[in-house]
Design an enzyme around this catalytic site. Structure first.
Site, PDB file in Angstrom:
ATOM      1  N   LYS A  22       0.825  -1.215   0.000  1.00 41.05           N
ATOM      2  CA  LYS A  22       0.000   0.000   0.000  1.00 41.05           C
ATOM      3  C   LYS A  22       0.856   1.261   0.000  1.00 41.05           C
ATOM      4  O   LYS A  22       0.624   2.183  -0.785  1.00 41.05           O
ATOM      5  CB  LYS A  22      -0.902  -0.012   1.237  1.00 41.05           C
ATOM      6  CG  LYS A  22      -1.632   1.305   1.529  1.00 41.05           C
ATOM      7  CD  LYS A  22      -2.453   1.185   2.797  1.00 41.05           C
ATOM      8  CE  LYS A  22      -3.173   2.488   3.130  1.00 41.05           C
ATOM      9  NZ  LYS A  22      -2.260   3.461   3.797  1.00 41.05           N
ATOM     10  N   ASN A  23       1.849   1.318   0.883  1.00 38.39           N
ATOM     11  CA  ASN A  23       2.626   2.549   1.020  1.00 38.39           C
ATOM     12  C   ASN A  23       3.495   2.830  -0.197  1.00 38.39           C
ATOM     13  O   ASN A  23       3.788   3.989  -0.501  1.00 38.39           O
ATOM     14  CB  ASN A  23       3.480   2.492   2.293  1.00 38.39           C
ATOM     15  CG  ASN A  23       2.631   2.561   3.554  1.00 38.39           C
ATOM     16  OD1 ASN A  23       1.490   3.023   3.512  1.00 38.39           O
ATOM     17  ND2 ASN A  23       3.154   2.080   4.664  1.00 38.39           N
ATOM     18  N   ARG A  97      -5.020  10.361   2.985  1.00 29.66           N
ATOM     19  CA  ARG A  97      -3.711  10.847   3.403  1.00 29.66           C
ATOM     20  C   ARG A  97      -2.719  10.887   2.233  1.00 29.66           C
ATOM     21  O   ARG A  97      -1.944  11.823   2.077  1.00 29.66           O
ATOM     22  CB  ARG A  97      -3.167   9.945   4.519  1.00 29.66           C
ATOM     23  CG  ARG A  97      -1.770  10.306   5.023  1.00 29.66           C
ATOM     24  CD  ARG A  97      -1.795  11.535   5.889  1.00 29.66           C
ATOM     25  NE  ARG A  97      -0.450  11.975   6.247  1.00 29.66           N
ATOM     26  CZ  ARG A  97      -0.197  13.072   6.927  1.00 29.66           C
ATOM     27  NH1 ARG A  97      -1.183  13.844   7.328  1.00 29.66           N
ATOM     28  NH2 ARG A  97       1.031  13.430   7.212  1.00 29.66           N
ATOM     29  N   ASP A 121      -5.510   7.874   8.935  1.00 33.00           N
ATOM     30  CA  ASP A 121      -5.706   7.354  10.289  1.00 33.00           C
ATOM     31  C   ASP A 121      -5.597   8.455  11.335  1.00 33.00           C
ATOM     32  O   ASP A 121      -4.767   9.362  11.228  1.00 33.00           O
ATOM     33  CB  ASP A 121      -4.652   6.279  10.597  1.00 33.00           C
ATOM     34  CG  ASP A 121      -4.889   5.007   9.816  1.00 33.00           C
ATOM     35  OD1 ASP A 121      -6.055   4.701   9.548  1.00 33.00           O
ATOM     36  OD2 ASP A 121      -3.912   4.316   9.493  1.00 33.00           O
ATOM     37  N   ASP A 321       4.314   0.776  11.772  1.00 30.71           N
ATOM     38  CA  ASP A 321       3.048   0.161  11.370  1.00 30.71           C
ATOM     39  C   ASP A 321       2.873  -1.251  11.916  1.00 30.71           C
ATOM     40  O   ASP A 321       1.756  -1.789  11.881  1.00 30.71           O
ATOM     41  CB  ASP A 321       2.935   0.130   9.842  1.00 30.71           C
ATOM     42  CG  ASP A 321       2.553   1.479   9.259  1.00 30.71           C
ATOM     43  OD1 ASP A 321       2.147   2.354  10.039  1.00 30.71           O
ATOM     44  OD2 ASP A 321       2.668   1.664   8.036  1.00 30.71           O
ATOM     45  N   MET A 343       6.573   7.550  17.419  1.00 31.09           N
ATOM     46  CA  MET A 343       6.187   8.516  16.387  1.00 31.09           C
ATOM     47  C   MET A 343       4.798   9.122  16.569  1.00 31.09           C
ATOM     48  O   MET A 343       4.594  10.300  16.299  1.00 31.09           O
ATOM     49  CB  MET A 343       6.287   7.860  15.007  1.00 31.09           C
ATOM     50  CG  MET A 343       7.711   7.517  14.609  1.00 31.09           C
ATOM     51  SD  MET A 343       7.833   6.792  12.959  1.00 31.09           S
ATOM     52  CE  MET A 343       7.298   8.176  11.938  1.00 31.09           C
TER      53      MET A 343
END
Length: 436
Positions: A22-23, A97, A121, A321, A343
């Site tokens: 996905k990223n 995002r 998110d 993640d 983070m």
């Protein structure tokens, strides 16, 4: 709004193939805006966030053709740059995002880029300063409308290369700056650049299109600007976050699972981090084989015997993640673990749902939690819960699959944002999960 009904406590068995990352896809898809020529992308995951971005590109005028499962052709030869100033774009761009990464390519090629405050998110503050400071360093003028949270950068005379030191190793920030710099005049150096495999993939794709980027894989990138880019064909890596999720699932449900085609060389410390939890992983070619942990798994302590701490860090450190997955897996480990989420200050707030299920977790502050493992002597109990974000959602799903009884997970659209047909794929290896 959909729900999952899950009958837990069932041991699973079989092969599972991870989706495309996905990223990486969020970055790669935005890069098609840099050229008027055709770009072919393979292994695109069929998930909500990616499909939203593809729709957004289509509304911008990109010609899109689906050529097979996960394969698309994109051609941005008639981009409607005026769409950026419409109310429809403000609504559409604000729901995702990843939409922030269209700004760099549009700024580089068309001299301007706009974006509403991006969604995503709700895991804490997610600043955009790195992106826009990078654009400003390249010569763009920045403006921000506080009333409707609308960002804009403009460089009608083009961008100029610059030396910059990023204030944080932001993955999306680095990606955005690199995509802007490839068409800038002169040389750009980016120090403290993110160096995740997905960012490396973006740089490799851009070089295939004709860009001149060196230092790929390090935190110092050098970009020699070119006048234009051409088309290319690119394949997206398997999703390392999903791979980590399946490792956690196998351990928690005492299942024998083989994860296929994982691209081991791009997993970094992920396998060894799960080994620290006592989980057995075997490398079989490019697959990960996980035997059924019928006797549980024991946490390793530090060399001096102190409690194991697992913390997130920029690549090649452990990805944030997967901390939610590690936390859930730790609830049934033999031993105690300190989870340190550096983070995001809201990412651990889903632990109250695990405590309701019987987990022993002490939330020290917004960033740290101590997990005291049950060693399967006390099984988690089924409950009704809601998915707050993608990663917490999959973590709760894994907890439900290991729990005694029938659990209900609400707001599953959050899970669907990041995981492709997850209920179908879980049923294929024996899970009792129903979408309602």
């Amino acid at each position: 709004m959909g729900i999952f009904k899950i009958e837990g406590g069932i041991s699973l068995k079989g092969d599972i193939t991870p989706q495309g990352a996905k990223n990486e896809a969020l970055q790669i898809l935005c890069a098609v805006l840099l050229t008027p020529e055709k770009v072919i992308i393979n292994n695109i995951p069929d998930i909500i966030d990616i499909n939203k971005l593809i729709t957004l590109l289509g509304n911008l005028g990109v010609k899109i053709q689906k050529t097979g499962s996960g394969s698309y052709t994109f051609q941005a030869d008639e981009v409607n740059i005026n769409y950026l100033e419409t109310e429809a774009f403000k609504k559409e761009g604000g729901s995702l995002r990843g939409s922030i990464m269209i700004v760099g390519p549009l700024l580089a090629r068309f001299g301007k880029g706009y974006i509403p405050k991006p969604g995503g998110d709700k895991i804490g503050r997610r600043r955009l300063d790195t992106h826009f400071e990078g654009f400003i360093n390249l010569g763009a003028k920045f403006r921000y409308n506080r009333e409707d949270h609308f960002y804009g950068v403009e460089a009608p005379k083009g961008l100029k290369g610059a030396d910059m030191l990023l204030d944080e190793a932001s993955v999306t920030g680095t990606a955005n700056i690199v995509m802007a710099a490839v068409l800038a005049k002169g040389k750009t150096t980016v120090y403290n650049a993110a160096c995740e495999p997905y960012l490396q993939q973006l740089c490799k794709m851009l070089n295939c299109m004709g860009a001149k980027i060196t230092g790929v894989g390090s935190n110092l990138l050098a970009i020699e600007g070119v006048e234009n880019l051409g088309g290319c064909e690119h394949r997206i890596l398997p999703d390392m976050i999903e791979i980590g999720s399946w490792i956690g699932l196998a351990a928690m449900t005492k299942s024998e699972i083989t994860i296929k085609d994982v691209s081991w060389d791009n997993l970094g410390v992920i396998p060894n981090t799960f080994r620290k939890l006592g989980i057995t992983l075997e490398r079989r070619g490019d697959d990960i084989y996980i035997p059924a942990h019928v006797d549980g798994y024991e946490v390793k302590t530090d060399i001096d015997g102190s409690i194991l701490t697992i913390a997130d860090a920029p690549w090649p450190g452990f990805t944030p993640d997967l901390l939610s997955i590690v936390l859930v897996v730790a609830t049934q480990a033999r031993g105690d673990i300190l989870i340190h989420q550096k983070m995001f200050e809201s990412r651990l707030f889903f632990v109250d749902k695990l405590i309701d299920m019987g987990a022993k977790i002490m939330l020290c502050d917004p960033h740290r939690a101590v997990v005291m493992g049950h060693d399967f002597k006390s099984q988690l109990k089924a409950t009704t819960m809601s998915s707050p974000d993608i990663r917490a959602g999959i973590s709760l799903l894994i907890a439900a699959l290991s729990a005694k009884g029938t659990s209900t997970i609400q707001n599953i659209e959050q899970i669907d944002r990041g995981y492709e047909r997850i209920d179908e794929r879980l049923r294929a290896i024996g899970a009792n999960i129903v979408r309602a």
